[in-house]
Design a protein around this motif. Structure first.
Motif, PDB file in Angstrom:
ATOM      1  N   TYR A  60       0.865  -1.189   0.000  1.00  0.00           N
ATOM      2  CA  TYR A  60       0.000   0.000   0.000  1.00  0.00           C
ATOM      3  C   TYR A  60       0.892   1.226   0.000  1.00  0.00           C
ATOM      4  O   TYR A  60       1.122   1.836   1.054  1.00  0.00           O
ATOM      5  N   PRO A  61       1.422   1.615  -1.159  1.00  0.00           N
ATOM      6  CA  PRO A  61       2.463   2.663  -1.191  1.00  0.00           C
ATOM      7  C   PRO A  61       1.972   4.023  -0.702  1.00  0.00           C
ATOM      8  O   PRO A  61       2.803   4.895  -0.437  1.00  0.00           O
ATOM      9  N   LYS A  62       0.659   4.215  -0.566  1.00  0.00           N
ATOM     10  CA  LYS A  62       0.208   5.515  -0.058  1.00  0.00           C
ATOM     11  C   LYS A  62       0.470   5.682   1.422  1.00  0.00           C
ATOM     12  O   LYS A  62       0.357   6.792   1.957  1.00  0.00           O
ATOM     13  N   LEU A  63       0.754   4.609   2.112  1.00  0.00           N
ATOM     14  CA  LEU A  63       1.099   4.729   3.532  1.00  0.00           C
ATOM     15  C   LEU A  63       2.336   5.598   3.678  1.00  0.00           C
ATOM     16  O   LEU A  63       3.299   5.450   2.930  1.00  0.00           O
ATOM     17  N   ASN A  64       2.325   6.488   4.664  1.00  0.00           N
ATOM     18  CA  ASN A  64       3.470   7.343   4.940  1.00  0.00           C
ATOM     19  C   ASN A  64       4.446   6.566   5.816  1.00  0.00           C
ATOM     20  O   ASN A  64       4.200   6.339   7.002  1.00  0.00           O
ATOM     21  N   LYS A  65       5.547   6.144   5.210  1.00  0.00           N
ATOM     22  CA  LYS A  65       6.482   5.266   5.911  1.00  0.00           C
ATOM     23  C   LYS A  65       7.092   5.952   7.127  1.00  0.00           C
ATOM     24  O   LYS A  65       7.283   5.325   8.174  1.00  0.00           O
ATOM     25  N   ASP A  66       7.408   7.235   6.999  1.00  0.00           N
ATOM     26  CA  ASP A  66       8.010   7.960   8.125  1.00  0.00           C
ATOM     27  C   ASP A  66       7.107   7.903   9.348  1.00  0.00           C
ATOM     28  O   ASP A  66       7.548   7.589  10.455  1.00  0.00           O
ATOM     29  N   LEU A  67       5.850   8.203   9.130  1.00  0.00           N
ATOM     30  CA  LEU A  67       4.899   8.202  10.245  1.00  0.00           C
ATOM     31  C   LEU A  67       4.767   6.816  10.858  1.00  0.00           C
ATOM     32  O   LEU A  67       4.718   6.648  12.080  1.00  0.00           O
ATOM     33  N   LEU A  68       4.688   5.832   9.988  1.00  0.00           N
ATOM     34  CA  LEU A  68       4.469   4.466  10.455  1.00  0.00           C
ATOM     35  C   LEU A  68       5.679   3.998  11.266  1.00  0.00           C
ATOM     36  O   LEU A  68       5.536   3.473  12.374  1.00  0.00           O
ATOM     37  N   TYR A  69       6.870   4.207  10.740  1.00  0.00           N
ATOM     38  CA  TYR A  69       8.079   3.814  11.469  1.00  0.00           C
ATOM     39  C   TYR A  69       8.165   4.573  12.800  1.00  0.00           C
ATOM     40  O   TYR A  69       8.482   4.003  13.838  1.00  0.00           O
ATOM     41  N   ALA A  70       7.911   5.863  12.752  1.00  0.00           N
ATOM     42  CA  ALA A  70       7.999   6.667  13.975  1.00  0.00           C
ATOM     43  C   ALA A  70       6.985   6.190  15.005  1.00  0.00           C
ATOM     44  O   ALA A  70       7.300   6.024  16.197  1.00  0.00           O
ATOM     45  N   GLY A  71       5.765   5.937  14.560  1.00  0.00           N
ATOM     46  CA  GLY A  71       4.721   5.456  15.465  1.00  0.00           C
ATOM     47  C   GLY A  71       5.149   4.150  16.126  1.00  0.00           C
ATOM     48  O   GLY A  71       4.962   3.947  17.333  1.00  0.00           O
ATOM     49  N   ILE A  72       5.722   3.256  15.326  1.00  0.00           N
ATOM     50  CA  ILE A  72       6.134   1.952  15.862  1.00  0.00           C
ATOM     51  C   ILE A  72       7.235   2.121  16.904  1.00  0.00           C
ATOM     52  O   ILE A  72       7.191   1.514  17.980  1.00  0.00           O
ATOM     53  N   ILE A  73       8.230   2.941  16.599  1.00  0.00           N
ATOM     54  CA  ILE A  73       9.355   3.081  17.540  1.00  0.00           C
ATOM     55  C   ILE A  73       8.907   3.770  18.831  1.00  0.00           C
ATOM     56  O   ILE A  73       9.318   3.394  19.926  1.00  0.00           O
ATOM     57  N   LEU A  74       8.004   4.741  18.719  1.00  0.00           N
ATOM     58  CA  LEU A  74       7.610   5.513  19.903  1.00  0.00           C
ATOM     59  C   LEU A  74       6.464   4.897  20.697  1.00  0.00           C
ATOM     60  O   LEU A  74       6.326   5.166  21.895  1.00  0.00           O
ATOM     61  N   HIS A  75       5.614   4.088  20.056  1.00  0.00           N
ATOM     62  CA  HIS A  75       4.304   3.785  20.653  1.00  0.00           C
ATOM     63  C   HIS A  75       4.364   3.273  22.090  1.00  0.00           C
ATOM     64  O   HIS A  75       3.516   3.616  22.900  1.00  0.00           O
ATOM     65  N   ASP A  76       5.340   2.455  22.421  1.00  0.00           N
ATOM     66  CA  ASP A  76       5.360   1.869  23.759  1.00  0.00           C
ATOM     67  C   ASP A  76       6.532   2.358  24.606  1.00  0.00           C
ATOM     68  O   ASP A  76       6.786   1.806  25.683  1.00  0.00           O
ATOM     69  N   LEU A  77       7.252   3.381  24.150  1.00  0.00           N
ATOM     70  CA  LEU A  77       8.418   3.837  24.924  1.00  0.00           C
ATOM     71  C   LEU A  77       8.011   4.326  26.314  1.00  0.00           C
ATOM     72  O   LEU A  77       8.811   4.297  27.252  1.00  0.00           O
ATOM     73  N   GLY A  78       6.763   4.768  26.448  1.00  0.00           N
ATOM     74  CA  GLY A  78       6.278   5.208  27.761  1.00  0.00           C
ATOM     75  C   GLY A  78       6.405   4.093  28.798  1.00  0.00           C
ATOM     76  O   GLY A  78       6.430   4.352  30.005  1.00  0.00           O
ATOM     77  N   LYS A  79       6.482   2.851  28.334  1.00  0.00           N
ATOM     78  CA  LYS A  79       6.607   1.740  29.283  1.00  0.00           C
ATOM     79  C   LYS A  79       7.923   1.784  30.037  1.00  0.00           C
ATOM     80  O   LYS A  79       8.026   1.199  31.121  1.00  0.00           O
ATOM     81  N   LEU A  80       8.908   2.449  29.491  1.00  0.00           N
ATOM     82  CA  LEU A  80      10.185   2.554  30.206  1.00  0.00           C
ATOM     83  C   LEU A  80       9.995   3.330  31.501  1.00  0.00           C
ATOM     84  O   LEU A  80      10.756   3.180  32.446  1.00  0.00           O
ATOM     85  N   LYS A  81       8.965   4.165  31.543  1.00  0.00           N
ATOM     86  CA  LYS A  81       8.654   4.898  32.779  1.00  0.00           C
ATOM     87  C   LYS A  81       7.498   4.245  33.531  1.00  0.00           C
ATOM     88  O   LYS A  81       7.327   4.449  34.718  1.00  0.00           O
ATOM     89  N   GLU A  82       6.683   3.504  32.829  1.00  0.00           N
ATOM     90  CA  GLU A  82       5.530   2.881  33.472  1.00  0.00           C
ATOM     91  C   GLU A  82       5.934   1.642  34.256  1.00  0.00           C
ATOM     92  O   GLU A  82       5.359   1.344  35.302  1.00  0.00           O
ATOM     93  N   LEU A  83       6.906   0.912  33.737  1.00  0.00           N
ATOM     94  CA  LEU A  83       7.341  -0.325  34.393  1.00  0.00           C
ATOM     95  C   LEU A  83       8.601  -0.066  35.203  1.00  0.00           C
ATOM     96  O   LEU A  83       9.432   0.769  34.845  1.00  0.00           O
ATOM     97  N   SER A  84       8.730  -0.825  36.290  1.00  0.00           N
ATOM     98  CA  SER A  84       9.826  -0.552  37.238  1.00  0.00           C
ATOM     99  C   SER A  84      11.174  -1.019  36.734  1.00  0.00           C
ATOM    100  O   SER A  84      12.196  -0.534  37.177  1.00  0.00           O
ATOM    101  N   GLY A  85      11.200  -2.006  35.826  1.00  0.00           N
ATOM    102  CA  GLY A  85      12.499  -2.469  35.385  1.00  0.00           C
ATOM    103  C   GLY A  85      12.403  -3.777  34.655  1.00  0.00           C
ATOM    104  O   GLY A  85      11.316  -4.204  34.265  1.00  0.00           O
TER     105      GLY A  85
END
Lengths: 316, 316, 316, 316, 316, 316
Positions: free
Chosen positions: E179-204
């Motif tokens: 589906y070449p209309k997908l914006n790859k930058d957005l998709l990659y960025a979303g994937i890398i960032l989506h769960d990074l909050g867990k580094l602060k949500e989880l204790s270790g």
């Protein structure tokens, strides 16, 4: 110094004090010997204890409503606190303790509660509403001043119902000042009557269970019926009767929560909200009292099973 | 030959017959001229019609409860049938038509319905139950024999409530033979009483609306209250009273459907199911009557908005 | 005199009788010694028992399907009844007991059930419907007359499925008299076929479990497929086939309850309701049989977890 | 005498007064001629009107934000009131009317609202909480005093947000007296901050719409972020920051209502309830003001679509 | 030969191997003697064991994070596997085992995971998106490469978060080709960032629990806030920031699942779906690995409590 | 330059082009004159138009499937676009236009689609699976290459079903590379078969409606049945048959969405997810194509009624 009462103990603490047996059940251990499961209470809470190798004598001594003196240690069993018994004996007259010392009561005296309710009735201006409410309070005065507001969840202590009513009346008084269009007579009447059906739905003050009528009809329907009866006896007619019935009928807010009609009158909506606030404050305050700043409470069933946090910057 | 009655017409058919005006509303067309929206009915159904360029005179002539003679054609407007009016006039005495010719009635006569109900009461063996039911039937006899069972959905015709009761009694009689442990007295009493509250909830037989009491309390709560009152007047005591109240209270089956308590007695559960069957059969039979084999009915609101199919191998 | 059978015992009763072992599982006690958990049954119900300090010999003797003679006492453990074993021995030929004495059976004989089903088929007038139904009954006759209607919940006993079918046929017969527009052929066919898929979904009559096909497709889908196959084999064509498939497909009433299409034919709706009535009556009658007037039953899982009340004025 | 303002007119009333055009849309009538659909408002409500056969000139004159003088009659169209226009003209300077005369405003002056908010901040004792709240109020003072609390539903008028905050502060003050364990600082801060995100979520005071950020993130998430930023800028650290963020985050009460976490701190729960009360009182009071005793209000979307009844014994 | 690791043992198997103690809790047996409940783990799973008659010494030796050597047998207790201990001793240096041998890790090395993430950032063409993502990866690199993706359910092992991100990037890459209309930058960025909050949500990484911030705000809200902060620090402006925040905010798909806004941008919807696929594949593959063809897995909580079937024709 | 096709016009644009009449319905205007409501389409979308004062001749000329040449203007009516007709005439041979020019088609040729499907079958290694799938493709080849995948929502164009299958096969191929434990044969087979039942559920390619079998049984049940039949005809036995039936049966994911069993096999779960992705991408891409950067799409019914945003930084 540690606060007194079983509700304030932690796992590992030693314990030595009087308690009241709430329930005693006989069981058979895996080694074939009988034991007793005791549910013990004081005004701060309840705890389980096992009396292993219980003799016939023990079974007859340690029964519900008996006060006992117990030495032991607070242990953990399947994630719940349990009292390990080192020694146990029934209380005797010399101990100077009595059953009422172990049963939680409202923090306000009966006389004060009665006075506040009377005052609210006195303030009413609509004679139909006033007469109906006064008739109920006169008829049920004694039970009203001793019953809990529920068998568990909130205000589940002696005079809990009257305490709940009086707290709600205070909120109503203030809301009436802020929103002067609220009809104070209706609001006060709704508050005083809303849960009176519980006097018939619940079996009594101690070891409260549900009556057959309570199970098959529920306190709301019973109360709607009785408002109709009392109005008839007093020969009160007019829309006031059906509006009072509606206030009681709708005070749970939604069909799924037990109100066949949702609030359709302004004061009915407000009655529902005031009921929510006072019940929730009662649950939250009592649960947060038992934890230290920086801790979460146990899961609170009546608060959608949430655990609440007490911020570090709160005083203990 | 085409079946008589507006319910059997198709788009494009010519129409010439008498009808009753159920509602007439004034509107203003986009050209600024007044028009009347008429809802017309006969015993087979309803249809809308627009009377364009309506004069003051028209507005005063074509009003609710007036019978009219109309020539026109069945058209479609926004997916619904609509009568295009070619000519219209009010009926006159010479026409020999009367309002009751246009209102749907139960297919069984009042006398027969009354007889069946009386017979059921006669069969009861428990005197408490029998006395309470008899008192209600005596008190409400006239309304009971003329009211519809609902303002729409099912049995929404003259004597509909009594027709519904009598059909349910027949089912109950047979179920009692198949499952002899069912308490016939309770079942019969539950059936006769379950919807009597509608006599107070609904405003009347024609152009039925809801009363204030009906809106704020609902027929179920009103009936529970009245059973208590009548029992008191008859000095009937004992569990029978609360069980009868429970049957009425729980007959909608679930809190979300208006019953604050679900059925908790065997006969209460069966009452709920018999009520469902007879209401659904009434809706389905009347809807399927209007379509030919191989067709689907209109969407039926009270049947979760389903359209039902009439198989090709059914007779018309 | 107390009714016979474990289903009628109360906590504290002494027990001495034969029972059938339904399941036996090995465990290790907290003292490190092996024990057996036995699930014992007779025709009135089931109960757990622990055989402490079980020897190798015990493990080999006390296995599923073995009949035993047991002396003991009914105790309570974690709120459930449990048999405390005083003595236990396997039954021997001299005892004159057999496995079938301990397994619940329909209260009607197989021959009678078969006769009723045959009679219903005989009454059918549409030859396509009749041929398909007859083919199924012929093909599955043996299993049909022995299988339960479900692995638990309702009619979970030998010949339970046929018993369920025959009760439903009786209700259908009466409803057809009350509502003559119902197509009797369709209704009878739907009743006989609706749960036949369970013969493939369930593993068998004793210790019933689910087959792989049952788990992955479910009895409804399997039956829809097989109606298609049988119709093909019989060279039956026409709308009857798809309507019969629809009756089976939709008989659970809603997507959430396992029917990918809701009933869209009058007889499909009625089939669903008759199924509900007979299943519920079976559950209720058996549960109420075990309690005395004035008592509530245990919570009934298949009745939304409700406890039902048996009024004081009912005979025991 | 009839109350002034379109909100008090009934079907059939003549109308002659100034109004403000809120929206004007061009359409083409079935006769092919252009017309204008006008949405007109004054401080009491809105009404639709059609201007038939609109000229190019009309299209340019009668546009949003224009004040007009109109003579007409209140008619009904598809169940809603509609103004039939007899004559219409734009207002001119000589008429002495201005846009702000037609826009609803809070019943309390901006200065008073600001004073009450400042007072609440002044009462706070926890410096971290106080500094954060003060920073927000300083930063957004102007918008805070003019924005509505919502684009529709409740407090949807000029200064609506500040009015909502100040009413909530009054309730909080009283609840704190009744339940002294409540942390007043947290409660006041939660009230002042809870809806400030709407200043970024909504486009402005007049013809309020949603911003892109509002649509994609929502006012709650935006506000949580900004509390973090402001705390950083002020170099405030400690649990107060996360608790304030939690108060805002959870104030809708449930995930389904837009709060990804439910209230988990006592004051968060109370904040949610106070918000409910004040929003509902605002909706109810304004709706009941428009009806007479003995009547029901229109259906109120934000109150689960209920119509509320004004009892006969209320003063008008 | 049997696969190594506790996850592959069956009831009745003998066991002799090293394991890591995950948790050790003290209890008191019904005979009054202390015992230890141990939760033991290796890379294939966990199992409970009871150490009866535990001495003071045992209590101090067998604690969390201690490696032990154990001989025993796999038994069943209340339907769950439990290790019966024959002998137990702490590991010593000579055994040559270390904690990391017992903790599950991603099947791909940290270096490879880092390389893949770096590569994805490198491919981005929108400089605003690229700079924000790079700043996050630089700031959290170490934790990102060691944290699990969750405390349970899926990817709950060392480097689980990075492994989850890299798998999702692979799927995204292929979907972008289809589906070449997908914006790859957005998709990659979303994937890398989506769960990074867990580094602060989880204790270790080990014995993972939730932080206070995690409990009160959740990883989604924390991450939305931090994207705003980082953008500010980098002085990145423009719609990219709010779109990235929206991707993170909406990636759970629905309000009930924790996303206050549902996906409203194409790539947000796709991000949610890719997240689902990779999480589900991780759960399913690991559960099916533990069963043989022809068997069902245990019930999988995160898969709506379903048990999955491994067909007979699959290789083991 | 503006993109060609009605899907790209805005309110106010002039229009002059050929279109196909999809539906023509007769109505009667408020002035009593007949008019035609035309639904017109080209490959980019549909629009309504009213032909006022339609003559008998017009009614016979402007019918479904007729191509017309139309001059007009795009107006708005009740919030939807509507073509105002200035002139209209039927197309004639000299115009050189044909019906297929106006019907949307898959963007990939039939031959290519067939080739991809054949290739997937060729790659299968399990002969039972391969034979069943090949038999279906051979049997239904012609319809498979022309049918839409649905009557609306997604891939609702000529060859839509085959296009949907081929896109899904591409995703499956890549997922198999990323998760090699996936059984490619099962996945490919599930994809090819999952919606083939629609060939019987839908009436055809143009003006698609539902067949009786489709309405009463649904495509899923019909397909499960036919897999059983084809397997029987091919004499294929073994678990493959029931697994293939399960894949089709469960591919909607949940009972509420039409799957009486949820996915219980790994490939069934993946099939459901791939189906979701491709359907959603098809809907989103086509909706976003019609809007400019910075705009939201219309509400998309099949995407939970959401409007999607096209970021400003996207190319048009």
């Amino acid at each position: 110094m540690m606060k007194k009462g079983i509700g304030h103990y932690n796992i590992g603490d030693s314990f030595e004090d009087f308690m009241l047996i709430k329930e005693a059940t006989k069981g058979v251990a895996s080694n074939g010997k009988p034991f007793l499961t005791l549910i013990l209470r004081d005004v701060t809470g309840e705890i389980d204890a096992k009396l292993w190798d219980a003799s016939k004598d023990d079974e007859e001594t340690f029964i519900a409503e008996q006060i006992i003196k117990l030495k032991g240690e607070v242990n953990q069993f399947r994630g719940r606190a349990q009292l390990k018994i080192f020694s146990i004996r029934p209380a005797n007259p010399a101990d100077g303790v009595q059953v009422s010392d172990f049963i939680e009561k409202a923090p306000v005296k009966k006389e004060v509660l009665m006075e506040k309710i009377t005052e609210a009735i006195f303030e009413m201006q609509n004679p139909s509403i006033q007469r109906i409410v006064r008739a109920f309070v006169t008829k049920y005065q004694e039970a009203l001043l001793t019953y809990p507001a529920a068998s568990k969840n909130h205000h589940e202590y002696v005079s809990g119902l009257a305490h709940h009513i009086v707290s709600m009346l205070s909120i109503a008084k203030e809301l009436h000042i802020l929103y002067p269009k609220l009809n104070k007579d209706l609001l006060y009447a709704g508050i005083i009557l809303h849960d009176l059906g519980k006097l018939k739905e619940l079996s009594g003050v101690v070891s409260t269970t549900y009556t057959l009528e309570g199970k098959l009809l529920g306190h709301i329907s019973m109360m709607v019926e009785e408002i109709g009866q009392i109005a008839k006896e007093l020969q009160v007619e007019g829309e006031e009767v059906v509006i009072l019935q509606h206030l009681v009928l709708s005070h749970h807010g939604k069909a799924e929560w037990g109100s066949p009609k949702p609030p359709l009158v302004r004061e009915a909506e407000v009655l529902h909200l005031i009921d929510l606030i006072d019940a929730k404050m009662n649950i939250l305050n009592r649960a947060l009292d038992k934890v230290n700043p920086g801790e979460f409470t146990a899961r609170l069933f009546a608060m959608d099973n949430r655990s609440f946090y007490k911020p570090l910057f709160e005083e203990n």
